[in-house]
Design a protein around this motif. Structure first.
Motif, mmCIF file in Angstrom:
data_model
loop_
_atom_site.group_PDB
_atom_site.id
_atom_site.type_symbol
_atom_site.label_atom_id
_atom_site.label_comp_id
_atom_site.label_asym_id
_atom_site.label_seq_id
_atom_site.Cartn_x
_atom_site.Cartn_y
_atom_site.Cartn_z
ATOM 1 N N ALA A 96 0.831 -1.198 0.000
ATOM 2 C CA ALA A 96 0.000 0.000 0.000
ATOM 3 C C ALA A 96 0.867 1.250 0.000
ATOM 4 C CB ALA A 96 -0.922 -0.005 1.217
ATOM 5 N N LEU A 97 2.017 1.160 0.643
ATOM 6 C CA LEU A 97 2.978 2.262 0.685
ATOM 7 C C LEU A 97 4.370 1.690 0.491
ATOM 8 C CD1 LEU A 97 1.799 4.377 3.777
ATOM 9 C CD2 LEU A 97 1.537 4.994 1.375
ATOM 10 N N GLY A 98 5.245 2.447 -0.158
ATOM 11 C CA GLY A 98 6.636 2.048 -0.275
ATOM 12 C C GLY A 98 6.833 0.886 -1.234
ATOM 13 N N ARG A 99 7.732 -0.016 -0.857
ATOM 14 C CA ARG A 99 8.070 -1.139 -1.713
ATOM 15 C C ARG A 99 8.169 -2.423 -0.897
ATOM 16 N NH1 ARG A 99 13.407 -2.771 -1.242
ATOM 17 N NH2 ARG A 99 14.800 -1.371 -0.053
ATOM 18 N N ILE A 100 8.252 -3.553 -1.602
ATOM 19 C CA ILE A 100 8.438 -4.840 -0.955
ATOM 20 C C ILE A 100 9.904 -5.234 -1.052
ATOM 21 C CG2 ILE A 100 6.069 -5.636 -1.288
ATOM 22 C CD1 ILE A 100 6.988 -7.084 -3.802
ATOM 23 N N PHE A 101 10.248 -6.376 -0.491
ATOM 24 C CA PHE A 101 11.633 -6.821 -0.493
ATOM 25 C C PHE A 101 12.108 -7.121 -1.914
ATOM 26 C CE2 PHE A 101 10.358 -8.570 3.819
ATOM 27 C CZ PHE A 101 10.927 -7.506 4.511
ATOM 28 N N GLY A 102 13.372 -6.793 -2.156
ATOM 29 C CA GLY A 102 14.026 -7.143 -3.404
ATOM 30 C C GLY A 102 15.271 -7.954 -3.121
ATOM 31 N N PRO A 103 15.974 -8.392 -4.153
ATOM 32 C CA PRO A 103 17.183 -9.199 -3.947
ATOM 33 C C PRO A 103 18.218 -8.505 -3.071
ATOM 34 C CG PRO A 103 16.503 -9.231 -6.255
ATOM 35 C CD PRO A 103 15.659 -8.211 -5.577
ATOM 36 N N GLU A 104 18.309 -7.174 -3.157
ATOM 37 C CA GLU A 104 19.307 -6.461 -2.363
ATOM 38 C C GLU A 104 19.013 -6.526 -0.864
ATOM 39 O OE1 GLU A 104 15.983 -3.638 -3.316
ATOM 40 O OE2 GLU A 104 17.136 -5.159 -4.398
ATOM 41 N N ASP A 105 17.736 -6.685 -0.493
ATOM 42 C CA ASP A 105 17.375 -6.764 0.929
ATOM 43 C C ASP A 105 17.685 -8.136 1.512
ATOM 44 O OD1 ASP A 105 15.989 -4.107 1.220
ATOM 45 O OD2 ASP A 105 14.711 -4.988 -0.323
ATOM 46 N N ASP A 106 17.723 -9.164 0.652
ATOM 47 C CA ASP A 106 17.923 -10.536 1.132
ATOM 48 C C ASP A 106 19.371 -10.985 0.983
ATOM 49 O OD1 ASP A 106 16.872 -12.789 2.342
ATOM 50 O OD2 ASP A 106 16.457 -13.802 0.450
ATOM 51 N N ARG A 107 20.241 -10.087 0.612
ATOM 52 C CA ARG A 107 21.658 -10.423 0.433
ATOM 53 C C ARG A 107 22.318 -10.615 1.795
ATOM 54 N NH1 ARG A 107 22.828 -6.056 -1.322
ATOM 55 N NH2 ARG A 107 24.115 -5.226 0.361
ATOM 56 N N PHE A 108 23.183 -11.631 1.916
ATOM 57 C CA PHE A 108 23.878 -11.885 3.175
ATOM 58 C C PHE A 108 24.697 -10.658 3.576
ATOM 59 C CE2 PHE A 108 27.664 -13.493 5.486
ATOM 60 C CZ PHE A 108 27.001 -13.961 6.612
ATOM 61 N N GLY A 109 24.472 -10.185 4.805
ATOM 62 C CA GLY A 109 25.165 -9.011 5.305
ATOM 63 C C GLY A 109 24.475 -7.708 5.009
ATOM 64 N N ALA A 110 23.334 -7.744 4.311
ATOM 65 C CA ALA A 110 22.616 -6.506 3.983
ATOM 66 C C ALA A 110 22.022 -5.888 5.247
ATOM 67 C CB ALA A 110 21.508 -6.799 2.972
#
Length: 763
Positions: A96-110
Motif C-alpha cells: 500500500a505504501l513504499g516497496r516490498i523486499f528485493g534481492p538487495e534486501d535478502d543479500r547476506f550481510g545486507a
C-alpha cells in the motif's frame, strides 16, 4: 463458514498455483510433511525446479522499543515472520505504501529492512506515511521501514504484523537444522502432478551429496489445502449436521402442510369441479410453500447476520481464514438456492397428494385423509426421529470424547501456574553468558514476588505449539550410517527447579540443582518415552550422550507429559539446565502461585521492567487457559453439534406432537364412540401412545443403524471413544424414546378428555 474457509480462493492472484513444499520422511519413520533446512532451501532455490519462484518462512517475534518513529516508547513484542526476498512478489500482492523486499534486501550481510502490516502501521505509528525510510529499533538493532502492506493483506503460512528478510549465507547455510517452511509458485503450464514428479527427481539427485536427505522425498501440498486442512474435517461434520437439521425442518413443514391440505380437501375438490386443472393447484400449493421458505430464509439471514460474530468468537483461535467469514453475495445466492430447495422438499409431496385425491371423496363431508396422506406423514415423522437420533448420537460421541480429553493427565499441574514469554534482544545480550545472567536476575527477582511459591524457566513451553528437535549420539554405541539415522529428541533448556515448579514427577534419579552450571559436567534428564525408544528394558541413568559436541550424563528420568496437547502421544524429550545449554533465543518464565495466577501478572511485568525496561513480556497466560485452548476445537465441535442435535430433536418431537394432535382431531367421533360403549380414559391414552410408539421405535431403529454407519466416518475426530460406543447409543436411544413419550402424552390426554355427548351430537 464453509464459504469463507473452504470455498473462497485465497486472496492472492492465481492462488491455485501456490503450493507448500515439505520433506517426506515417512520411509524413515518420520513425518510426512517435515519442514526443511536452510541448506536444502538454497538447493531448491538455485537448482532447476518446477517453480517460477520459491520463498521460505519462519516465525519471528522481535521486541520493538518504540524509538525513532514510534508514537509510544512502551516496549512491545511483535508477532512477525522472517522471509526470503521473493516472498511478497511470489504472492503477487503489491504494498500500500513504499516497496516490498528485493534481492538487495535478502543479500547476506545486507542492512536490516522491514515491511509493516497495515494494522501495526496504524496502531504503533499512527498511520504516518513519513515512517517510510525511517529507522525503528527491533531487538536493539536499527531496522529501516521500506513498505506497508494493504489493510486486506494476510500473510501466507504465517499471518504476521511485521516481516524482515533471512539474508542466508549460501556458503554456510546449515543442513542439520530443519526450521523453514517453503512456499512456491508453479511455472506457467506446469501441473501439480508434474511439479511433484520433478521435485522427487531433484530430491533423489540431492541425496547423492547430502547424507542428511537419505530416504527423504519431496511432498507438495496446495497452499489452500495446507491452510484449511486442520479445520476441514470439522466443517464437513458441521455441514452434514446442518443438512440434517434442514431436512428435519422440511419434513416437519411438509407434515404440517399435509395436515392443512387434508383440511382443505373440500376446497380443492370444489376448485377442480369448477374447472381448475391439477397442475394449477400444484402451482398454487407450491407458491404457498415457497412463501413459507422465503420467510424462513429471510429470518435465517437476519439471525445469521446478527450471530456470525458470535460464531466466529466461539471458533477455535487457530481456525484459518476467520477474516473471510462473512455474509456476502455467494452466501445470498446459496440462501436463494436453499429457499427453492426447501420449498420443493416441503411442498411437493403435499401438493401431489392433494391433486391425486378423488374429487367426489373430497366433496363428501367427513371424508378421511386423502389417500396415502396419513401414511406419508407417518413416514416423514419417523424419518425426522431417525435423523435426530443420528445427530444426538454424534453429539453424544463428541461430548464423551471431549470429556476424555479434558480428563487426560497432562503430566504436570496446570492450576496456579502463570507463564510468560521473554525474548532478550540480541543487540543487548550478545553472548550466552549475558543471556544466562539475565535469566538469573529475572528468576531471582520474580521468585520474591508476593504470592509466588516457585519460579523457573523453559526454552519450550508445553502446549505452546512449539517444538525443537535435535539429533544426538549415544556414547558407546555404533554411529548411524548417516546423520538421518541418529537418535532424535525434543530438547528443552530449563531452570534448576523446573520440574517441581511445573508439578512433574521424577521417576528415577535426581532433579537439576544450582550446582548444574557452566563449567560443571553437563547433566541431562530424559523422559520415559525417550527411555522406551532408545534404552528399552534398561535404565539409562549414568549413560552419556553427545549433544552439539558436548558430553552429557543422564542424571534423571521424568514422567512423560503431553507437550502437544492431550490428544497427542508423549514424544521423546530431554531436558538440560539453561545454565549449561543456554537459552539464546529466549524462553518462558513459569511461576507457581499461591492463589489466582492472574493477580500476579501486573507484578510480573513490573519486575521484568525493573530488570530491563526494554524487555517486554508476551503471551502472559495461565497454564489452565493454555490447557483449555488445547481442546478448543473439540469443544467447538461438541458444542455446535449439541445445539444442532437439540434443535433437531425439538423439531422431531414437534413432528410427533403435531402428527398425534392432528390424528386426534380427525378421530374425535371414533374416540367418542369408543368412550360411549365403555372405553376408559386410560385405554384411550394407551391407544394414542401405541400409535406414537410404532412411529418413534421405527425412527429410532433406523436412526441407530444410520448413526452406526456415520460414526465410522467420525473416528478420526474422536478420542478415547469407539464410534459404536454402547453407553452413548443406549443413553441417547433412551433419551429420544423418553422425550417422544412426553411429546405424545399431551395429544393422548386430549383424546382422553373427549366428551362422547359432544363428539356424537351430529350423529
Amino acid at each position: 463458514f464453509v464459504s469463507g474457509a473452504l470455498l473462497k480462493p485465497l486472496p492472492y492472484p492465481d492462488p491455485s498455483g501456490l503450493v507448500m513444499a515439505y520433506q517426506d520422511r515417512s520411509l524413515k519413520g518420520g513425518s510426512g510433511h517435515e519442514v526443511i533446512s536452510p541448506g536444502l532451501f538454497i538447493d531448491w532455490n538455485t537448482l532447476a525446479t518446477p517453480f517460477s519462484g520459491i520463498a521460505a518462512i519462519v516465525n519471528w517475534s522481535p521486541n520493538i522499543t518504540g524509538r525513532d518513529g514510534a508514537i509510544t516508547d512502551e516496549p512491545e513484542r511483535l508477532a512477525g515472520a522472517t522471509v526470503t526476498g521473493a516472498y511478497f512478489s511470489l504472492l503477487g500482492v503489491p504494498p500500500a505504501l513504499g516497496r516490498i523486499f528485493g534481492p538487495e534486501d535478502d543479500r547476506f550481510g545486507a542492512p536490516l529492512t522491514v515491511v509493516l502490516s497495515h494494522r501495526l502501521w496504524a496502531h504503533r505509528f499512527g498511520a504516518d506515511p513519513s515512517i517510510l525510510g525511517r529507522s525503528i529499533q527491533l531487538n536493539g538493532q536499527p531496522a529501516e521501514v521500506i513498505g506497508v502492506m494493504p489493510e486486506s493483506f494476510h500473510g501466507a503460512v504465517i499471518d504476521g504484523e511485521i516481516w524482515n528478510t533471512m539474508r542466508i549465507d549460501p556458503g554456510s547455510a546449515p543442513r542439520g537444522i530443519v526450521m523453514l517452511r517453503a512456499i512456491g509458485r508453479l511455472r506457467q503450464g506446469v501441473t501439480f502432478e508434474q511439479a511433484q514428479a520433478a521435485m522427487n527427481t531433484l530430491q533423489t539427485q540431492l541425496q547423492s551429496h547430502d547424507p542428511e536427505l537419505e530416504g527423504a522425498r519431496a511432498r507438495l501440498i496446495r497452499l489452500h489445502d495446507d491452510v484449511v486442512g486442520p479445520i476441514k474435517p470439522v466443517l464437513q461434520v458441521l455441514s452434514g449436521s446442518v443438512v440434517m437439521v434442514l431436512l428435519i425442518a422440511c419434513a416437519n413443514v411438509a407434515s404440517l402442510l399435509m395436515a392443512r391440505a387434508t383440511q382443505r380437501r373440500a376446497e380443492m375438490s370444489l376448485r377442480m369441479t369448477l374447472g381448475a386443472d391439477r397442475s394449477r393447484l400444484v402451482r398454487l400449493l407450491m407458491v404457498e410453500s415457497g412463501l413459507l421458505s422465503a420467510a424462513g430464509s429471510v429470518l435465517g439471514l437476519v439471525i445469521a447476520y446478527l450471530g456470525v460474530k458470535a460464531l466466529i468468537a466461539s471458533a477455535p483461535p487457530a481456525s484459518p481464514r476467520l477474516q473471510d467469514v462473512r455474509i456476502d453475495g455467494s452466501v445470498f445466492a446459496f440462501t436463494l438456492f436453499i429457499t427453492i430447495l426447501a420449498a420443493i422438499l416441503a411442498g411437493l409431496a403435499p401438493a401431489l397428494s392433494v391433486v391425486r385425491g378423488s374429487i367426489h371423496a373430497g366433496l363428501r363431508e367427513g371424508a378421511g385423509e386423502i389417500g396415502g396422506l396419513s401414511t406419508t406423514r407417518r413416514v416423514l415423522v419417523a424419518a425426522e426421529v431417525a435423523t435426530a437420533m443420528m445427530l444426538v448420537v454424534g453429539a453424544g460421541l463428541f461430548v464423551r470424547s471431549l470429556i476424555r480429553l479434558q480428563n487426560v493427565d497432562l503430566g504436570f499441574r496446570t492450576e496456579r501456574l502463570l507463564t510468560a514469554s521473554v525474548s532478550p534482544p540480541r543487540a543487548a545480550y550478545r553472548s550466552e553468558e549475558a543471556v544466562r545472567d539475565l535469566f538469573d536476575r529475572v528468576l531471582a527477582r520474580v521468585a520474591q514476588l508476593p504470592g509466588v511459591e516457585a519460579a523457573s524457566m523453559t526454552s519450550v513451553l508445553p502446549l505452546s505449539g512449539m517444538q525443537i528437535n535435535f539429533s544426538f549420539r549415544i556414547i558407546g554405541r555404533p554411529e548411524g550410517r548417516s546423520p538421518g539415522d541418529e537418535p532424535v529428541a525434543s530438547f528443552r533448556s530449563v531452570g534448576w527447579n523446573y520440574f517441581s515448579t511445573m508439578g512433574m514427577r521424577m521417576v528415577q534419579g535426581r532433579d537439576f540443582t544450582a550446582d548444574d552450571r557452566e563449567g560443571a559436567p553437563m547433566a541431562v534428564v530424559v523422559n520415559q518415552a525417550l527411555v522406551k525408544k532408545y534404552w528399552p528394558g534398561e535404565s539409562p541413568l549414568g549413560a552419556q550422550i553427545r549433544l552439539n559436541g558436548d558430553r552429557a550424563t543422564i542424571v534423571g528420568i521424568v514422567a512423560d507429559i503431553h507437550h502437544a496437547g492431550p490428544a497427542a502421544s508423549p514424544d521423546g524429550e530431554a531436558y538440560v539446565p539453561y545454565a549449561q545449554l543456554g537459552a539464546r533465543g529466549g524462553g518462558w518464565i513459569v511461576l507457581r502461585t499461591k492463589g489466582d495466577p492472574g493477580s500476579i501478572a501486573a507484578s510480573l511485568r513490573s519486575a521484568i521492567r525493573g530488570v530491563d525496561p526494554n524487555l517486554p513480556l508476551a503471551s502472559v497466560r495461565s497454564m489452565s487457559s493454555l490447557a483449555e485452548s488445547s481442546v478448543a476445537q473439540p469443544r467447538f465441535l461438541a458444542t455446535l453439534l449439541t445445539w444442532f442435535s437439540a434443535v433437531a430433536t425439538s423439531l422431531a418431537l414437534m413432528g410427533v406432537y403435531g402428527l398425534l394432535m392432528f390424528s386426534v382431531s380427525q378421530r374425535v367421533r371414533e374416540i367418542g364412540v369408543r368412550m360411549a360403549i365403555g372405553a376408559t380414559a386410560e385405554s384411550v391414552v394407551r391407544l394414542i401412545l401405541k400409535q406414537s410408539v410404532s412411529i418413534v421405535v421405527a425412527g429410532v431403529a433406523l436412526g441407530v443403524i444410520g448413526a452406526a454407519l456415520v460414526a465410522q466416518l467420525l473416528r478420526p475426530l474422536l478420542f478415547g471413544v469407539e464410534p459404536v460406543d454402547p453407553l452413548t447409543f443406549v443413553s441417547m436411544t433412551a433419551l429420544i424414546l423418553a422425550a417422544s413419550m412426553v411429546a405424545s402424552y399431551l395429544p393422548a390426554r386430549r383424546a382422553a378428555s373427549v366428551d362422547p355427548v359432544i363428539a356424537l351430537r351430529d350423529e
